[in-house]
Design a protein around this motif. Structure first.
Motif, mmCIF file in Angstrom:
data_model
loop_
_atom_site.group_PDB
_atom_site.id
_atom_site.type_symbol
_atom_site.label_atom_id
_atom_site.label_comp_id
_atom_site.label_asym_id
_atom_site.label_seq_id
_atom_site.Cartn_x
_atom_site.Cartn_y
_atom_site.Cartn_z
ATOM 1 N N THR A 189 5.289 -5.681 -6.626
ATOM 2 C CA THR A 189 5.964 -4.918 -5.574
ATOM 3 C C THR A 189 7.113 -5.713 -4.956
ATOM 4 O O THR A 189 8.147 -5.131 -4.605
ATOM 5 C CB THR A 189 4.989 -4.526 -4.434
ATOM 6 O OG1 THR A 189 4.292 -5.688 -4.033
ATOM 7 C CG2 THR A 189 4.027 -3.460 -4.867
ATOM 8 N N GLN B 54 3.808 0.548 -9.409
ATOM 9 C CA GLN B 54 2.706 1.082 -10.214
ATOM 10 C C GLN B 54 3.237 1.724 -11.494
ATOM 11 O O GLN B 54 2.721 1.491 -12.585
ATOM 12 C CB GLN B 54 1.956 2.118 -9.367
ATOM 13 C CG GLN B 54 0.743 2.728 -10.052
ATOM 14 C CD GLN B 54 -0.046 3.600 -9.078
ATOM 15 O OE1 GLN B 54 -0.091 3.337 -7.875
ATOM 16 N NE2 GLN B 54 -0.672 4.647 -9.583
ATOM 17 N N LYS C 264 -0.896 9.737 -2.373
ATOM 18 C CA LYS C 264 0.565 9.840 -2.323
ATOM 19 C C LYS C 264 1.206 8.903 -3.344
ATOM 20 O O LYS C 264 2.153 9.273 -4.036
ATOM 21 C CB LYS C 264 1.071 9.492 -0.920
ATOM 22 C CG LYS C 264 0.773 10.564 0.090
ATOM 23 C CD LYS C 264 1.330 10.230 1.457
ATOM 24 C CE LYS C 264 0.962 11.348 2.411
ATOM 25 N NZ LYS C 264 1.449 11.232 3.734
ATOM 26 N N ARG C 265 0.676 7.682 -3.411
ATOM 27 C CA ARG C 265 1.241 6.699 -4.337
ATOM 28 C C ARG C 265 1.078 7.193 -5.779
ATOM 29 O O ARG C 265 2.027 7.157 -6.568
ATOM 30 C CB ARG C 265 0.539 5.351 -4.136
ATOM 31 C CG ARG C 265 1.268 4.184 -4.770
ATOM 32 C CD ARG C 265 0.553 2.891 -4.486
ATOM 33 N NE ARG C 265 -0.854 2.990 -4.829
ATOM 34 C CZ ARG C 265 -1.856 2.608 -4.039
ATOM 35 N NH1 ARG C 265 -1.611 2.093 -2.863
ATOM 36 N NH2 ARG C 265 -3.094 2.739 -4.431
ATOM 37 N N ASP C 266 -0.111 7.683 -6.094
ATOM 38 C CA ASP C 266 -0.359 8.185 -7.452
ATOM 39 C C ASP C 266 0.582 9.336 -7.795
ATOM 40 O O ASP C 266 1.111 9.408 -8.902
ATOM 41 C CB ASP C 266 -1.814 8.669 -7.594
ATOM 42 C CG ASP C 266 -2.799 7.502 -7.521
ATOM 43 O OD1 ASP C 266 -2.339 6.336 -7.572
ATOM 44 O OD2 ASP C 266 -4.012 7.758 -7.390
ATOM 45 N N GLN D 123 5.670 0.629 -3.674
ATOM 46 C CA GLN D 123 4.375 0.468 -4.358
ATOM 47 C C GLN D 123 4.238 1.441 -5.526
ATOM 48 O O GLN D 123 3.725 1.083 -6.586
ATOM 49 C CB GLN D 123 3.224 0.676 -3.374
ATOM 50 C CG GLN D 123 3.081 -0.463 -2.383
ATOM 51 C CD GLN D 123 2.024 -0.168 -1.340
ATOM 52 O OE1 GLN D 123 1.418 0.903 -1.332
ATOM 53 N NE2 GLN D 123 1.794 -1.124 -0.442
ATOM 54 N N ALA D 124 4.686 2.679 -5.307
ATOM 55 C CA ALA D 124 4.576 3.679 -6.379
ATOM 56 C C ALA D 124 5.470 3.301 -7.557
ATOM 57 O O ALA D 124 5.076 3.441 -8.719
ATOM 58 C CB ALA D 124 4.957 5.058 -5.841
ATOM 59 N N THR E 130 -3.032 7.647 1.410
ATOM 60 C CA THR E 130 -1.889 6.895 0.871
ATOM 61 C C THR E 130 -2.038 6.682 -0.626
ATOM 62 O O THR E 130 -1.037 6.699 -1.344
ATOM 63 C CB THR E 130 -1.727 5.515 1.538
ATOM 64 O OG1 THR E 130 -2.989 5.066 1.941
ATOM 65 C CG2 THR E 130 -0.808 5.568 2.712
ATOM 66 N N SER E 131 -3.262 6.486 -1.100
ATOM 67 C CA SER E 131 -3.395 6.236 -2.539
ATOM 68 C C SER E 131 -3.044 7.500 -3.321
ATOM 69 O O SER E 131 -2.412 7.430 -4.371
ATOM 70 C CB SER E 131 -4.802 5.743 -2.871
ATOM 71 O OG SER E 131 -5.749 6.720 -2.541
ATOM 72 N N LEU F 74 5.713 2.378 0.674
ATOM 73 C CA LEU F 74 4.850 3.138 -0.240
ATOM 74 C C LEU F 74 5.638 3.574 -1.486
ATOM 75 O O LEU F 74 5.094 3.605 -2.592
ATOM 76 C CB LEU F 74 4.265 4.354 0.491
ATOM 77 C CG LEU F 74 3.106 5.065 -0.213
ATOM 78 C CD1 LEU F 74 1.919 4.132 -0.399
ATOM 79 C CD2 LEU F 74 2.671 6.296 0.560
ATOM 80 N N VAL G 48 5.713 9.230 4.088
ATOM 81 C CA VAL G 48 5.852 8.233 3.036
ATOM 82 C C VAL G 48 6.780 7.141 3.566
ATOM 83 O O VAL G 48 7.889 7.425 3.983
ATOM 84 C CB VAL G 48 6.479 8.869 1.772
ATOM 85 C CG1 VAL G 48 6.856 7.792 0.778
ATOM 86 C CG2 VAL G 48 5.502 9.844 1.143
#
Lengths: 340, 531
Positions: free
Chosen positions: B169, B163, B20-22, B159-160, B17-18, B156, B152
């Motif tokens: 969020t 970020q 994917k978020r990045d 969250q992205a 997941t991290s 998420l 996704v």
């Protein structure tokens, strides 16, 4: 009657005219074995006929005590009332098609085969015949293999990515055939050393002894304890995935080289980070081309869901049947993912 | 589209997941705002109005490849995804391609299909496919036929975005809630500085979701720190009173305006600038308990309910939280305080706005005893909410728990199977189960989940080897295997052959210890349904 040359029996595919079995599943008196994969070469039979090119692998698989007769490609020999010869199938090193001539007909049992070039074995030889027995592991038009050059580029790109991220790259693939083919294909593009799982060592050595040029390899087990595998390529059989053996690599990206990786659902289900489409079986165009090349009047289809291939062949003017329509009984050899 | 295809490939490849978020955050920073807006929309689960049918896609594929319809169907059954089947069956494109931006696809190209007659639509599809590389054929087909499903979640994506925008969020979630219209300005606004009147618009507050209680209830501490309420079996909704009107939002953040006129009418009485959270229930006047969920379902489907339906199946809002009052966002205040304000607000406003009653008990044991009455009261169990908890965003464990009563279970026989989709494509994973009616097995439930991968594989092989008959993708199999199924509710139903319908059926266990004669009887199910 085609069934005087080929008849499914509980022990495997039987040739009544020649009184022998092809790739029997149980011990029999006389066996012709197409190739050394475990679901084709089983020990315990009294006598084996195999291709010389695969002799070393067969001895490895069947055990030193087995009586094995080796034959050159196209060399004719007699079993019962039939004349037999073996011809390359392009599947793995030494993999053979069995040509059976008898009762005024020629039958070819192709075993597992592919049409794509492979530096580790002789290419598939089209053998003219009346009866052609074909596999259909990938018998749907969604299966069309990408050029191997592109796949190797993908693998190399993945390795670079892993090196950048500082993680190990663990590529899972079948220990016999696939591993050696990938090692040989990559040898033309790079010279990096590959770390091998123990189950692959002897098989890679056997290929090397047969003159196949591959990347340099070292056993994982010979690396010092605590070695940093970041950026290194490791090859292992799928059975090693998720095992404690994996712990030594720390953070690792995983890949799987298989024809099944063509379909996204299969890729996601297996849970590998990357799927690389590499198969040692014929894709859909390869199956159709082989049927045309051998010019057979009747096609018998073995392996799993061959229904689509049979129906398509009928739609396009061939006489095609499932192998079981020859009568007799044989356990269903549904192609497992291991058979890839 | 090339940039979005590259993002999709990264998202599809990794299970982290991290990562994917990045990847999404990098894309949002990098992509033109017009395209990024549509990426937010589709990755968050948004879909376009469908402009081409599956049949048209198949026809276009048949014409383009020359393959027979049955062969296309076989491939589709194997792949489990029409968009991918098409991408895999089309001839491989080798030449260089033009690159049409994502927003052009979403705003112009795909909607334009809807304005064509079917034959032109099919030809245009073929023309598009010919100009696209395989991964974009797949994506365009996906965007055309439904959601992307690339592992996704909406959360998420939030969250992205947070970020990328360097904002909380919860703020992003609120800005995206309700009907968010993709566009360059809307995308830029997501990253703008927080304003004081941020919440005053028509967007719903992100819902706070409870988690199932899996631990021993006593581990929650003092019973006095908790509010217990019935877990109502209706539609979770937010009722907003704005300047001159009222809005009803579902938990799926869809406007329900017009569907529940009695609730909107009652809301007209509320002071401007308040937002209630609660459950819409079908409930006739003078009855002690709500009607079953099936009754409410008749209302959900009706955009403008008629007089008879309104009379037979009236609804009310069982309110349990107050998120805004006098235009002030109350979400950070403790639940005890919000609830007290809510009680004062809706006191004596008639039965259409009810306060969800507290279930009082001196200790956990007593509460567990009361919980046994859940089914009689047509509820699913109890909700436990910490009295000093704020109203959080999304599913956050710790403050809100759902303590459901144990589900009903039956033993049933596997009768039919068909291949699943997505991760389960090519495997028989969608099962139909039956129970005994005299000496015949009649289907009563379909279930998709509950087996592990090893069991699915074993059952898949068995199904292939023991197929009796085929009806399209569906196979009937020999009656051999018994499974224990759980479900939440059972009701009499005229629409189902068996005369009963079960709610949320799922597989608990493969009962290899049972023979088919040990399976349950339809009469027992009917008794449950009438009880």
């Amino acid at each position: 009657m085609d069934s005087d040359l080929l008849l499914p029996r509980p022990e495997g595919l039987y040739c009544p005219a020649g009184d022998f079995f092809i790739d029997p599943m149980q011990p029999v008196a006389r066996a012709v074995v197409t190739h050394a994969h475990g679901d084709h070469a089983r020990s315990g039979s009294a006598l084996y006929h195999v291709a010389r090119a695969g002799g070393a692998l067969m001895r490895e698989r069947l055990g030193a005590g087995s009586v094995i007769h080796e034959h050159d490609w196209s060399e004719r020999f007699t079993l019962g009332d039939t004349t037999i010869s073996l011809h390359p199938s392009g599947h793995i090193l030494g993999a053979a098609q069995v040509r059976i001539e008898g009762r005024g007909k020629v039958a070819v049992v192709s075993g597992d085969y592919k049409r794509d070039p492979d530096p580790t074995c002789e290419p598939f030889e089209p053998v003219p015949c009346d009866i052609f027995v074909t596999e259909s592991t990938f018998g749907l038009p969604i299966y069309r293999w990408p050029p191997m050059h592109d796949v190797v580029s993908d693998i190399l790109g993945w390795l670079d990515e892993c090196r950048e991220r500082g993680v190990a790259a663990v590529l899972f693939c079948y220990a016999l055939g696939k591993a050696q083919r990938v090692l040989a294909e990559m040898a033309a593009r790079t010279d990096r050393t590959v770390h091998l799982h123990g189950a692959m060592l002897r098989l890679v050595e056997a290929y090397r002894e047969a003159g196949v040029r591959m990347l340099p390899t070292v056993p994982v087990s010979e690396s010092a304890r605590g070695k940093d595998f970041a950026g290194e390529l490791i090859m292992a059989p799928p059975s090693a995935a998720g095992s404690t053996w994996m712990r030594r690599f720390g953070k690792a990206s995983t890949g799987f080289a298989s024809g099944w990786m063509q379909v996204r659902g299969a890729r996601r289900r297996r849970g590998y980070d990357r799927g690389f489409v590499v198969s040692d079986h014929a894709d859909w165009p390869g199956l159709l081309r082989s049927v045309d090349d051998c010019g057979a009047k009747r096609i018998y289809v073995t392996h799993g869901d061959g229904e689509a291939l049979i129906r398509h062949l009928r739609d396009t003017g061939h006489e095609a049947f499932p192998l079981r329509s020859l009568g007799g009984t044989m356990p269903d050899l549904r192609s497992s993912e291991e058979g890839d | 589209m090339r940039r979005f295809a590259a993002l999709f490939e990264i998202l599809d490849r990794t299970s982290s997941t991290s990562a994917k978020r990045d990847a999404m955050a990098a894309y949002f920073a990098d992509a033109p705002a017009q395209d990024a807006a549509w990426a937010v929309y589709v990755l968050g689960g948004g879909k376009l109005k469908r402009t081409a049918s599956s049949t048209e896609l198949r026809t276009a594929l048949a014409r383009e490849t020359g393959y027979a319809d049955w062969l296309i169907d076989d491939c589709y059954q194997h792949v489990g995804d029409l968009a991918e089947t098409i991408a895999l069956m089309l001839p491989r494109e080798e030449q260089a391609h033009e690159d049409t931006p994502l927003h052009v696809w979403m705003e112009a190209r795909l909607p334009s299909l809807g304005r064509l007659e079917s034959p032109e639509r099919i030809e245009l599809l073929r023309e598009w496919w010919r100009g696209l590389p395989r991964e974009q054929v797949f994506l365009v087909n996906k965007l055309l036929t439904g959601s992307l499903r690339v592992g996704v979640s909406h959360r998420l994506v939030v969250q992205a975005l947070a970020q990328w925008a360097d904002l909380p969020t919860d703020l992003i979630a609120h800005r995206l809630s309700g009907t968010w219209k993709p566009g360059a300005d809307a995308f830029a606004a997501l990253a703008g500085p927080e304003r004081a009147d941020e919440h005053a618009g028509e967007r719903p507050y992100p819902f706070f979701l409870a988690s199932p209680l899996e631990q021993d209830v006593a581990s929650l501490g003092e019973v006095g720190d908790w509010l217990a309420e019935w877990k109502w079996d209706g539609i979770r909704a937010q009722l907003m009173r704005r300047d001159d009107h009222a809005l009803v939002w579902s938990r799926g953040e869809e406007r329900l305006d017009g569907r529940f006129p009695e609730i909107e009418l009652a809301a007209a009485d509320l002071p401007v600038g308040c937002v209630l959270d609660g459950e819409i229930l079908a409930w006739t006047l003078d009855e002690a308990h709500p009607m079953p969920f099936a009754a409410l379902q008749k209302r959900i489907g009706k955009l403008k309910p008629g007089a008879k339906l309104l009379a037979d199946t009236p609804v009310r809002l069982m309110a349990y939280d107050l998120l805004e009052l006098g235009g002030d966002d109350l979400r950070e205040r403790p639940l005890a305080e919000r609830r007290a304000l809510l009680a004062t607000l809706i006191e004596d406003r008639g039965p259409t706005l009810m306060l969800s009653p507290a279930v009082d008990a001196p200790d956990w044991e007593a509460l567990a005893t009361v919980r046994v009455e859940s089914r009689e009261r047509r509820t699913e169990g109890l909700m436990l909410k910490r009295l000093d908890s704020p109203y959080r965003v999304g599913r956050k464990r710790g403050d809100w728990w759902k303590w459901k009563v144990d589900p009903y279970t039956i033993d049933a026989v596997l009768l039919y199977a068909q291949p699943g989709h997505g991760r389960r494509s090519g495997l028989f994973t969608d099962y139909t189960f039956g129970v005994w009616d005299g000496d015949a097995l009649v289907p009563v439930a379909k279930a998709y989940s509950g087996l592990d991968d090893a069991e699915i594989g074993r059952l898949d092989r068995w199904i292939r080897a023991h197929t009796i008959d085929r009806f399209g993708p569906v196979r009937s199999v020999e009656a051999t295997h018994v499974f224990e199924l759980a479900f939440e509710a059972i009701q009499a139903s005229g629409r189902h052959k068996a005369g009963v319908a079960v709610r949320f059926p799922r597989i608990l266990r493969w009962r290899t210890d049972l023979a088919i004669r040990d399976a349950d009887k339809l009469d027992d199910l009917r008794r449950l349904a009438s009880g």
